[in-house]
Design a protein around this motif. Structure first.
Motif, mmCIF file in Angstrom:
data_model
loop_
_atom_site.group_PDB
_atom_site.id
_atom_site.type_symbol
_atom_site.label_atom_id
_atom_site.label_comp_id
_atom_site.label_asym_id
_atom_site.label_seq_id
_atom_site.Cartn_x
_atom_site.Cartn_y
_atom_site.Cartn_z
ATOM 1 N N SER A 85 -10.528 1.435 20.322
ATOM 2 C CA SER A 85 -9.131 1.617 19.942
ATOM 3 C C SER A 85 -8.855 0.977 18.580
ATOM 4 C CB SER A 85 -8.226 0.968 20.992
ATOM 5 O OG SER A 85 -6.879 1.040 20.589
ATOM 6 N N SER A 86 -7.935 1.560 17.856
ATOM 7 C CA SER A 86 -7.476 0.957 16.600
ATOM 8 C C SER A 86 -6.333 -0.017 16.837
ATOM 9 C CB SER A 86 -7.003 2.048 15.635
ATOM 10 O OG SER A 86 -8.069 2.875 15.288
ATOM 11 N N LYS A 87 -5.727 0.041 18.015
ATOM 12 C CA LYS A 87 -4.577 -0.808 18.336
ATOM 13 C C LYS A 87 -5.009 -2.025 19.136
ATOM 14 C CE LYS A 87 -1.317 3.011 18.566
ATOM 15 N NZ LYS A 87 -0.350 3.702 19.416
ATOM 16 N N ASN A 88 -4.476 -3.177 18.760
ATOM 17 C CA ASN A 88 -4.706 -4.429 19.487
ATOM 18 C C ASN A 88 -6.186 -4.759 19.668
ATOM 19 O OD1 ASN A 88 -1.878 -4.782 19.858
ATOM 20 N ND2 ASN A 88 -1.970 -3.331 21.547
ATOM 21 N N LEU A 89 -7.011 -4.394 18.706
ATOM 22 C CA LEU A 89 -8.451 -4.613 18.790
ATOM 23 C C LEU A 89 -8.778 -6.092 18.590
ATOM 24 C CD1 LEU A 89 -11.389 -3.616 18.891
ATOM 25 C CD2 LEU A 89 -11.202 -3.118 16.449
ATOM 26 N N THR A 90 -9.641 -6.603 19.464
ATOM 27 C CA THR A 90 -10.186 -7.946 19.310
ATOM 28 C C THR A 90 -11.649 -7.910 19.731
ATOM 29 O OG1 THR A 90 -8.050 -8.962 19.811
ATOM 30 C CG2 THR A 90 -9.984 -10.378 19.957
ATOM 31 N N HIS A 91 -12.541 -8.326 18.836
ATOM 32 C CA HIS A 91 -13.977 -8.407 19.105
ATOM 33 C C HIS A 91 -14.421 -9.831 18.796
ATOM 34 C CE1 HIS A 91 -18.276 -8.080 18.043
ATOM 35 N NE2 HIS A 91 -18.300 -7.204 19.030
ATOM 36 N N ARG A 92 -14.851 -10.556 19.828
ATOM 37 C CA ARG A 92 -15.260 -11.953 19.679
ATOM 38 C C ARG A 92 -16.758 -12.092 19.917
ATOM 39 N NH1 ARG A 92 -11.477 -11.358 23.258
ATOM 40 N NH2 ARG A 92 -9.334 -11.921 22.788
ATOM 41 N N PHE A 93 -17.439 -12.755 18.988
ATOM 42 C CA PHE A 93 -18.863 -13.047 19.124
ATOM 43 C C PHE A 93 -19.025 -14.501 18.722
ATOM 44 C CE2 PHE A 93 -23.335 -13.145 18.192
ATOM 45 C CZ PHE A 93 -23.911 -12.147 18.973
ATOM 46 N N ALA A 94 -19.384 -15.339 19.670
ATOM 47 C CA ALA A 94 -19.432 -16.785 19.442
ATOM 48 C C ALA A 94 -20.613 -17.171 18.554
ATOM 49 C CB ALA A 94 -19.524 -17.517 20.778
ATOM 50 N N GLY A 95 -20.464 -18.299 17.888
ATOM 51 C CA GLY A 95 -21.576 -18.860 17.147
ATOM 52 C C GLY A 95 -21.266 -19.132 15.693
ATOM 53 N N GLY B 26 -9.565 5.199 28.174
ATOM 54 C CA GLY B 26 -10.813 5.626 27.550
ATOM 55 C C GLY B 26 -11.172 4.941 26.248
ATOM 56 N N LYS B 27 -10.356 4.000 25.808
ATOM 57 C CA LYS B 27 -10.631 3.304 24.546
ATOM 58 C C LYS B 27 -10.789 1.805 24.808
ATOM 59 C CE LYS B 27 -10.096 6.685 21.493
ATOM 60 N NZ LYS B 27 -11.094 7.081 20.522
ATOM 61 N N ALA B 28 -11.873 1.246 24.318
ATOM 62 C CA ALA B 28 -12.101 -0.196 24.422
ATOM 63 C C ALA B 28 -11.288 -0.900 23.350
ATOM 64 C CB ALA B 28 -13.577 -0.504 24.249
ATOM 65 N N TYR B 29 -10.639 -1.993 23.714
ATOM 66 C CA TYR B 29 -9.807 -2.710 22.743
ATOM 67 C C TYR B 29 -10.048 -4.218 22.721
ATOM 68 C CZ TYR B 29 -6.831 -3.988 26.703
ATOM 69 O OH TYR B 29 -6.383 -4.483 27.891
ATOM 70 N N ASP B 30 -10.777 -4.751 23.682
ATOM 71 C CA ASP B 30 -10.993 -6.185 23.725
ATOM 72 C C ASP B 30 -12.430 -6.445 24.170
ATOM 73 O OD1 ASP B 30 -9.243 -8.870 23.794
ATOM 74 O OD2 ASP B 30 -10.792 -8.980 25.337
ATOM 75 N N PHE B 31 -13.167 -7.192 23.345
ATOM 76 C CA PHE B 31 -14.578 -7.479 23.622
ATOM 77 C C PHE B 31 -14.801 -8.987 23.550
ATOM 78 C CE2 PHE B 31 -14.273 -3.432 21.522
ATOM 79 C CZ PHE B 31 -15.216 -2.612 22.109
ATOM 80 N N ASP B 32 -15.392 -9.533 24.583
ATOM 81 C CA ASP B 32 -15.904 -10.901 24.554
ATOM 82 C C ASP B 32 -17.398 -10.798 24.785
ATOM 83 O OD1 ASP B 32 -13.718 -12.852 24.279
ATOM 84 O OD2 ASP B 32 -12.957 -11.909 26.100
ATOM 85 N N VAL B 33 -18.183 -11.339 23.848
ATOM 86 C CA VAL B 33 -19.635 -11.283 23.952
ATOM 87 C C VAL B 33 -20.136 -12.708 24.176
ATOM 88 C CG1 VAL B 33 -21.777 -10.564 22.831
ATOM 89 C CG2 VAL B 33 -19.635 -9.338 22.343
ATOM 90 N N TYR B 34 -20.840 -12.899 25.284
ATOM 91 C CA TYR B 34 -21.379 -14.207 25.633
ATOM 92 C C TYR B 34 -22.892 -14.113 25.677
ATOM 93 C CZ TYR B 34 -16.598 -15.107 27.043
ATOM 94 O OH TYR B 34 -15.237 -15.251 27.050
ATOM 95 N N GLU B 35 -23.536 -14.919 24.857
ATOM 96 C CA GLU B 35 -24.988 -14.984 24.820
ATOM 97 C C GLU B 35 -25.383 -16.381 24.382
ATOM 98 O OE1 GLU B 35 -24.239 -15.224 20.858
ATOM 99 O OE2 GLU B 35 -23.130 -13.959 22.178
ATOM 100 N N ASP B 36 -26.662 -16.659 24.328
ATOM 101 C CA ASP B 36 -27.123 -17.975 23.896
ATOM 102 C C ASP B 36 -26.990 -18.047 22.368
ATOM 103 O OD1 ASP B 36 -28.575 -20.267 23.141
ATOM 104 O OD2 ASP B 36 -29.954 -20.039 24.837
#
Length: 158
Positions: free
Chosen positions: A37-47, A122-132
């Protein structure tokens, strides 16, 4: 939604999730971005590294995906599980995976992780990515020492 329709919906979302991870490893980022999605998009990748940070627009996310392909050009994902909760109006997807590749110096890179993705219609708008994050940072340092300069670039944030 009836239980049968929820099962069908969950199956479709699981297949789309697996297809998106395959598109990332194939460097087909345009395909991935079609479902974002173009609206309210948040993509977080720690580190504290070149892949860390938070992005709020598709342009920054596109640049981030391109960077992933540059710094880990042979990255593969083995999807362990995909869990889907909710209906099309409010969906949460949890994808558990293991990312692997050989670094430029020949060492193996192995990093298990989890994505928590929120979707709406059908549109992804919020991503939290957790890895080492230690494994990511260490892998990026080794890639930088092998000549991939972008592995030490500033975070892409928006």
């Amino acid at each position: 939604m009836t239980e049968g329709k929820m099962f069908i919906y969950s199956s479709i979302v699981e297949k789309l999730t697996r297809k998106s991870f395959k598109a990332v490893q194939d460097h087909n980022y345009e395909e991935v971005l079609k479902a974002v999605s173009s609206k309210n998009l948040t993509h977080r990748f720690a580190g504290p590294n070149a892949l860390g940070g938070i992005r709020h627009d598709k342009d920054a996310l596109a640049r981030w995906f391109k960077r992933v392909g540059t710094v880990f050009p042979h990255l593969k994902f083995e999807i362990k599980d995909v869990l889907v909760h909710g209906g099309p109006w409010k969906t949460t997807v949890i994808a558990r995976w293991v990312a692997t590749c050989n670094l430029e110096n020949g060492e193996p890179y192995v990093n298990p992780g989890v994505h928590i993705i929120k979707m709406r219609w059908g549109k992804a708008y919020d991503f939290d990515v957790y890895e080492d994050t230690f494994v990511v940072t260490s892998g990026l340092e080794k890639q930088f020492k092998s000549g991939i300069l972008e592995a030490n670039a500033p975070k892409i944030e928006s």
